[in-house]
Design a protein around this motif. Sequence first.
Motif, PDB file in Angstrom:
ATOM      1  N   VAL A 194       0.846  -1.200   0.000  1.00  0.00           N
ATOM      2  CA  VAL A 194       0.000   0.000   0.000  1.00  0.00           C
ATOM      3  C   VAL A 194       0.883   1.252   0.000  1.00  0.00           C
ATOM      4  CG1 VAL A 194      -1.728   1.315   1.291  1.00  0.00           C
ATOM      5  CG2 VAL A 194      -1.914  -1.174   1.138  1.00  0.00           C
ATOM      6  N   GLN A 195       1.926   1.225   0.812  1.00  0.00           N
ATOM      7  CA  GLN A 195       2.870   2.353   0.839  1.00  0.00           C
ATOM      8  C   GLN A 195       3.434   2.625  -0.549  1.00  0.00           C
ATOM      9  OE1 GLN A 195       6.574   1.480   2.657  1.00  0.00           O
ATOM     10  NE2 GLN A 195       7.424   3.529   2.337  1.00  0.00           N
ATOM     11  N   GLU A 196       3.884   1.582  -1.223  1.00  0.00           N
ATOM     12  CA  GLU A 196       4.502   1.746  -2.544  1.00  0.00           C
ATOM     13  C   GLU A 196       3.480   2.175  -3.592  1.00  0.00           C
ATOM     14  OE1 GLU A 196       6.271  -2.045  -3.164  1.00  0.00           O
ATOM     15  OE2 GLU A 196       7.988  -1.657  -1.829  1.00  0.00           O
ATOM     16  N   ALA A 197       2.269   1.646  -3.506  1.00  0.00           N
ATOM     17  CA  ALA A 197       1.246   1.978  -4.495  1.00  0.00           C
ATOM     18  C   ALA A 197       0.850   3.443  -4.446  1.00  0.00           C
ATOM     19  CB  ALA A 197       0.014   1.094  -4.283  1.00  0.00           C
ATOM     20  N   PHE A 198       0.898   4.048  -3.240  1.00  0.00           N
ATOM     21  CA  PHE A 198       0.446   5.431  -3.088  1.00  0.00           C
ATOM     22  C   PHE A 198       1.592   6.409  -2.838  1.00  0.00           C
ATOM     23  CE2 PHE A 198      -4.100   5.121  -3.342  1.00  0.00           C
ATOM     24  CZ  PHE A 198      -4.326   3.760  -3.170  1.00  0.00           C
ATOM     25  N   GLY A 199       2.820   5.916  -2.891  1.00  0.00           N
ATOM     26  CA  GLY A 199       3.970   6.806  -2.804  1.00  0.00           C
ATOM     27  C   GLY A 199       4.194   7.437  -1.448  1.00  0.00           C
TER      28      GLY A 199
END
Length: 215
Positions: A32-37
Amino acid sequence: MGRTPTGQTRDRIFMYMRERLLAGRPPTVREVQEAFGFRSVQSAREHLEALVAEGRLDKDPGKSRGYRLNAGSGEARREPGGGSAAMPPRLIPLLGRVSAGAFSLAVEDLEGYLPIAPDRAGAEDTVFGLRVRGESMRDAGILPGDIVIVRRQPKADDGAIVVALVGEEATVKRLRLRGERVELHPENPDYQVMTPDPKQLEIVGRVIEVRRYLD
């Protein structure tokens, strides 16, 4: 670029979680962190915990992929033989901003993701969102802060609302084809028609939908 309101970010995270969970691919907090930067895992975790507190997600303690749709929300995945469910929405990228006024620098800066009906999403990477600034498309119902959903295509019919690129600058306008001349028309009498050199003009895509958040 201005900060995206927390509520909008959380809604996009929920739709991302919903799509993944309905597909049987629960994400980790880091995904989730990576998907939303997000800069930190903690930011992603706080949004997920807020969704749990709001009753939109449930959580199984101690599991890295322990989030699931709330059983009472009507969103939970049906078991085989339990009847068919509607196709989950696809997520498309929200990329920066586009001017609905004078030309402005075109920047593809990922803000997050937006849900869209599968039958409108098309093939992979063919649809994306852009946040609008400027009032030149006011009378077409496209206002500052709105999000236009754009289908990538190099050509468009006369009268279509398009995102056009001239050099490194982009704008959203109504396309008018006048023989060899291409015109980009505003939908606001306070703005002038643009007549860029056709050799320098690139049609990025056609606007197929407009979205507006009221808070």
